[in-house]
Motif scaffolding. Structure first.
Motif, PDB file in Angstrom:
ATOM      1  N   GLU A 107       0.825  -1.208   0.000  1.00 22.60           N
ATOM      2  CA  GLU A 107       0.000   0.000   0.000  1.00 22.60           C
ATOM      3  C   GLU A 107       0.863   1.263   0.000  1.00 22.60           C
ATOM      4  N   VAL A 108       1.895   1.277   0.840  1.00 19.34           N
ATOM      5  CA  VAL A 108       2.784   2.435   0.929  1.00 19.34           C
ATOM      6  C   VAL A 108       3.523   2.639  -0.390  1.00 19.34           C
ATOM      7  N   ARG A 110       2.728   1.540  -3.389  1.00 22.59           N
ATOM      8  CA  ARG A 110       1.784   1.903  -4.451  1.00 22.59           C
ATOM      9  C   ARG A 110       1.437   3.398  -4.366  1.00 22.59           C
ATOM     10  N   ASP A 111       1.136   3.869  -3.171  1.00 23.80           N
ATOM     11  CA  ASP A 111       0.797   5.279  -2.980  1.00 23.80           C
ATOM     12  C   ASP A 111       1.964   6.184  -3.382  1.00 23.80           C
ATOM     13  N   ARG A 115       2.273   8.940  -6.478  1.00 25.06           N
ATOM     14  CA  ARG A 115       2.646  10.325  -6.218  1.00 25.06           C
ATOM     15  C   ARG A 115       3.923  10.702  -6.959  1.00 25.06           C
TER      16      ARG A 115
END
Length: 120
Positions: A107-108, A110-111, A115
């Protein structure tokens, strides 16, 4: 980058399974030697590595114009507030402690990758 082969492979396998293209390095110096060839969106770093630790590696990534935009995640057993503060002071984008949840790592990353791609 993690100096522990098992952790390095765990990170790589989990990210590969989610469709990320993964390149690995054995330590901070290996990372810096290869980063311009790979130009990743996100780099994961362990703090405790031989030759060049994660703190120094992250700092060098941040201070070089060609790599300052790359998102950096510290993944470490060092969970003290001082360690987090130091990492954030260097400019790392995320800080995960070992043992980490692979789903949280994905999740981290991917985020941060999304960005990072949105930069101008």
């Amino acid at each position: 980058m993690d100096d522990d082969e098992v952790i390095r492979q765990l990170i790589a396998v989990n990210l590969n399974l989610e469709g990320f293209e993964v390149s690995t390095a054995t330590d901070g110096q290996d990372c810096l030697d290869r980063v311009l060839d790979v130009m990743p969106d996100v780099i994961t770093l362990d703090v405790m590595m031989p030759f060049l630790d994660g703190w120094t590696t992250a700092h060098r990534l941040r201070t070089e114009e060609a790599t300052s935009h790359i998102k950096v995640v510290l993944i470490t057993a060092r969970a003290q507030d001082d360690d987090r503060t130091r990492g954030l002071g260097i400019g790392v984008d995320a800080y995960l402690t070992k043992p980490f949840d692979p789903a949280e790592l994905i999740e981290v990353v991917r985020d941060l990758a999304v960005r990072g791609r949105g930069r101008s």
